[in-house]
Design an enzyme around this catalytic site. Structure first.
Site, PDB file in Angstrom:
ATOM      1  N   GLU A 164      13.935  -7.007   1.702  1.00  8.10           N
ATOM      2  CA  GLU A 164      14.440  -6.625   3.022  1.00  8.10           C
ATOM      3  C   GLU A 164      14.603  -7.856   3.924  1.00  8.10           C
ATOM      4  O   GLU A 164      14.082  -7.905   5.038  1.00  8.10           O
ATOM      5  CB  GLU A 164      13.527  -5.580   3.677  1.00  8.10           C
ATOM      6  CG  GLU A 164      13.519  -4.272   2.929  1.00  8.10           C
ATOM      7  CD  GLU A 164      12.747  -3.172   3.644  1.00  8.10           C
ATOM      8  OE1 GLU A 164      11.937  -3.474   4.546  1.00  8.10           O
ATOM      9  OE2 GLU A 164      12.960  -1.996   3.303  1.00  8.10           O
ATOM     10  N   GLU A 322      13.938   1.782  -2.539  1.00  8.59           N
ATOM     11  CA  GLU A 322      12.674   2.278  -1.974  1.00  8.59           C
ATOM     12  C   GLU A 322      12.930   3.538  -1.176  1.00  8.59           C
ATOM     13  O   GLU A 322      13.920   3.627  -0.458  1.00  8.59           O
ATOM     14  CB  GLU A 322      12.089   1.282  -0.968  1.00  8.59           C
ATOM     15  CG  GLU A 322      11.513   0.019  -1.499  1.00  8.59           C
ATOM     16  CD  GLU A 322      10.943  -0.825  -0.339  1.00  8.59           C
ATOM     17  OE1 GLU A 322      10.572  -0.256   0.711  1.00  8.59           O
ATOM     18  OE2 GLU A 322      10.901  -2.049  -0.492  1.00  8.59           O
TER      19      GLU A 322
HETATM   20  C1  GLA Z   1       9.768  -1.446   3.576  1.00  7.17           C
HETATM   21  C2  GLA Z   1       9.195  -2.567   2.732  1.00  7.17           C
HETATM   22  C3  GLA Z   1       8.034  -2.141   1.890  1.00  7.17           C
HETATM   23  C4  GLA Z   1       7.092  -1.259   2.684  1.00  7.17           C
HETATM   24  C5  GLA Z   1       7.880  -0.085   3.219  1.00  7.17           C
HETATM   25  C6  GLA Z   1       7.024   0.896   3.983  1.00  7.17           C
HETATM   26  O1  GLA Z   1      10.688  -0.696   2.939  1.00  7.17           O
HETATM   27  O2  GLA Z   1      10.161  -3.159   1.906  1.00  7.17           O
HETATM   28  O3  GLA Z   1       7.367  -3.304   1.457  1.00  7.17           O
HETATM   29  O4  GLA Z   1       6.559  -1.978   3.745  1.00  7.17           O
HETATM   30  O5  GLA Z   1       8.855  -0.562   4.105  1.00  7.17           O
HETATM   31  O6  GLA Z   1       7.757   1.998   4.435  1.00  7.17           O
END
Ligand code: GLA
Ligand code: GLA
Length: 686
Positions: A164, A322
């Site tokens: 991210e 995710e």
């Molecule tokens: C993001 C991050 C993860 C985690 C999630 C929690 O997507 O990439 O590492 O912190 O948020 O929702």
């Protein structure tokens, strides 16, 4: 010094990530958080759940390089070996999202600096400046060592660059960034005179004698020049992408055959990255998506997000990198998911083109900042509803391998997305600054879904001219050439819907003069001379003269129909009696202007009347609460995903095999349930 110029080099979207063409199913796996004795149990449970691929190493820089230049791969070899023995593939992260403590201690200057000039403290993640030379050198040295170490490992199926990027290092106002920003501005504007002209710096006497005088927009006591802010957004997106590209270069050199992605957050409001542009640089588009648990219409936001991600992938497959099995831990109230919600969420992403469903994270953490975020194996262990739901999802996905590599059937309606407009609307102070950008495009997408009109979300720079219907929802900024593109589309028989807050400024954020919307007023046959925002929850009512009415909020305009005919007029509110929605015939097409933000019933009424007029046909016959999306496989099978977002069972007249129940579809989707019905061409005709 780091300069940020882009490569624009994307490989063909990988049709299938796993060589065996199975669905990606798994999650972020952080074995370094657990004693090694837990690992065999992890792998056993993964096998039980049908996990095919895990994302390893996201935050493991400190474990891989415990001290400056000292590398330790033993643990990685052991876990990759265990996974490979079990047939589980690895999407390996380059752990640049977790700069180790020793690096920050040695080089505090790598960290981002906030608007007030304060450097970011240690203790978070990301946090580094993409313009930091020292950070870049350390990151690439580690990435190279990692890539060389695993280059021939048979479990490696995908590179997951960082994590991210932009999430916790979105905007930075440090000194190296100032230098990089100035170079970027010189490349864009070439001379300081042109920059002054583009930004309109005569306002408040902000004229810059030289590029050297320009700074990133640290806190001032007034609003900054919006054109400067807009360029700073563009620069920031390019700078962050530049980091990804630098890592990609190393990975391509060392492992030329392994596809590369980085996980996007396409619905992060405001959006630091121009993901439509970033998408051209990844071999496979991947996205992270979390629902807001307290939002009763969160499924609409999810579907829009998935459709937008598909649009970035050129309509082809992408990966859900995710989401969460149940609650997150970063909202004010972190609601657990309801019955079947996780299955519904997952299959909605697959419906919209995802070839994989992954979670953050495999085992819910015992310690650390995310110990109260759900995982695939919760604190309670496998004897839990969450793990049972995970196993059920794994079984369903295991039956869906046939959709891997297939595209979603193209829709009739294209909703155009333009990140430049998101930025331009957020960097300016406009008549109503409390309107989340996403609300309008989501509302249109949801209404089209309820009407079962096939609907896609398409990047503004792609070719959308072949869609029967094109919607421009608050596309505030019209880049050069957009006026002509839009006009030609309508002249050639297109059906255009332009909402309020579209076509107002040019690429330099300068207002297009002579009546709004300057970019489209000729095509629309209207001229607006003033905006009339509507406060709070006040509802204004529009009527078609034939007895039908609907409500709208937030925004109205004084519209003069110069050539257009009036479809709906206001019966109350600040513009009572005047046009709300108009239609203009141009060439062989028609252009509709919606000068407000209709509520859901308003969009339903508008789309119903326009769909009739434009002879659009629904893709299925089903109640509005059922979202139906079709993936078309190479062997000619339509796989129809039926997601029942309502609280009553729904009848749908389709025949075929339901992959959720693994039995013939009985024509009923339970309340809150999902059916995934595979119909061959013959079955569909029967
Ligand atoms: C993001 C991050 C993860 C985690 C999630 C929690 O997507 O990439 O590492 O912190 O948020 O929702
Ligand atoms: C003050 C300032 C003006 C202008 C207006 C806007 O009055 O003196 O320059 O900014 O506010 O309301």
């Amino acid at each position: 010094m780091i300069t940020h110029s882009l490569a624009g080099d994307r490989r063909d979207t990988t049709v299938s990530i796993r060589p065996d063409r199975r669905m990606i199913f798994g999650g972020d796996y952080n074995p370094e958080q657990w004693p090694e004795s837990v690992w065999p149990d992890d792998v056993r449970l993964m096998t039980e759940a049908g996990v095919t691929t895990v994302t390893l190493g996201v935050f493991s820089w400190a474990a891989i390089e415990p001290a400056d230049g000292v590398f330790e791969f033993g643990w990685l070899d052991r876990i990759m070996g265990l996974l490979h023995e079990a047939g589980i593939g690895v999407a390996l992260a380059t752990p640049t999202a977790a700069p180790p403590m020793w690096l920050i201690e040695q080089h505090p200057e790598i960290m981002t600096v906030d608007e007030s000039g304060m450097p970011t403290g240690r203790g978070g993640r990301l946090g580094w400046s993409p313009s930091s030379v020292v950070f870049r050198e350390h990151a690439l040295r580690m990435v190279r060592a990692l890539a060389e170490h695993v280059a021939d490992h048979p479990a490696l199926v995908l590179w997951h660059v960082s994590n991210e990027i932009s999430n916790e290092n979105g905007h930075t106002y440090d000194d190296e960034t100032a230098v990089a920003f100035r170079l970027w501005l010189e490349a864009r504007h070439s001379t300081i005179e042109r920059l002054n002209d583009a930004w309109g710096t005569s306002f408040w006497g902000h004229t810059y004698p030289d590029f050297e005088h320009v700074r990133p927009p640290r806190s001032a006591r007034t609003h900054h020049n919006p054109a400067l802010l807009l360029d700073f957004e563009r620069f920031t997106s390019d700078a962050l992408l530049g980091h990804y590209l630098a890592e990609r270069e190393v990975l391509r050199e060392v492992t030329p055959d392994v596809p590369i992605t980085t996980n996007f957050m396409v619905m992060r409001s405001g959006g630091v990255a121009d993901y439509e542009r970033w998408a051209r640089e990844v071999d496979v588009v991947s996205n992270d998506h979390y629902t807001m648990g307290a939002d009763p219409r969160r499924h609409e936001e999810l579907s829009f997000s998935a459709a937008r991600t598909r649009g970035m992938a050129g309509g082809g497959p992408w990966l859900l990198m995710e989401h969460s099995t149940s609650s997150v831990n970063w909202q004010k109230l972190n609601l657990a998911k309801g019955p079947d919600e996780m299955l519904r969420n997952s299959l909605a992403h697959v419906a919209h083109g995802a070839d994989g469903v992954s979670f953050f994270q495999w085992r819910q953490s015992r310690s650390g900042a995310e110990q109260w975020h759900s995982g695939m194996v919760p604190h309670a262990g496998p004897e839990s509803q969450v793990f049972r739901d995970v196993c059920r999802l794994g079984a369903v996905l295991g039956r869906l391998d046939r959709v891997v590599g297939s595209s979603v059937a193209r829709g009739d309606v294209a909703i155009v997305w333009d990140q430049q407009s998101v930025w331009a609307l957020s960097t300016s102070r406009t008549p109503h600054d409390d309107l989340p950008f996403h609300d309008l495009p989501i509302a249109v997408h949801a209404a089209a879904s309820r009407a079962h009109l096939g609907v896609d979300v398409v990047p503004v720079d792609d070719d959308w001219s072949n869609y029967p219907v094109v919607v421009l929802p608050n596309l505030w900024l019209a880049a050069e050439g957009m006026t002509e593109r839009v006009d030609a589309y309508v002249r050639d028989g297109g059906h255009l819907i332009v909402t309020c807050r579209s076509g107002i400024v040019n690429s330099d954020d300068q207002v297009l003069l002579g009546g709004y919307p300057g970019a489209y007023r000729e095509t629309l046959g209207v001229r607006v001379d003033e905006f009339f925002p509507v406060p709070g929850d006040t509802v204004v009512t529009a009527a078609d003269g034939g007895g039908a009415t609907w409500g709208a909020r937030h925004w109205t305009e004084r519209v003069e129909a110069t050539r257009a005919s009036v479809l709906w007029r206001w019966v109350d509110g600040p513009r009572a009696g005047e046009p709300a929605v108009t239609l203009n015939a141009v060439g062989t097409g028609e252009a509709v202007h919606v000068s407000t933000m209709p509520d859901a019933a308003g969009w339903d009424a508008l789309l119903a009347s326009l769909a009739g007029r434009w002879e659009l046909r629904p893709t299925v016959t089903a109640p509005p609460a059922v979202e139906a999306v079709t993936r078309r496989t190479q062997d000619g099978t339509d796989v129809v995903f039926l997601l029942n977002h309502g609280d009553e069972e729904a009848r749908v007249g389709l025949a075929g095999h339901d992959h959720v129940t693994d039995a013939p579809f009985k024509g009923v989707v339970p309340a809150g349930g999902v059916a995934v019905v595979a119909t061959t061409a013959e079955e569909a005709r029967a």
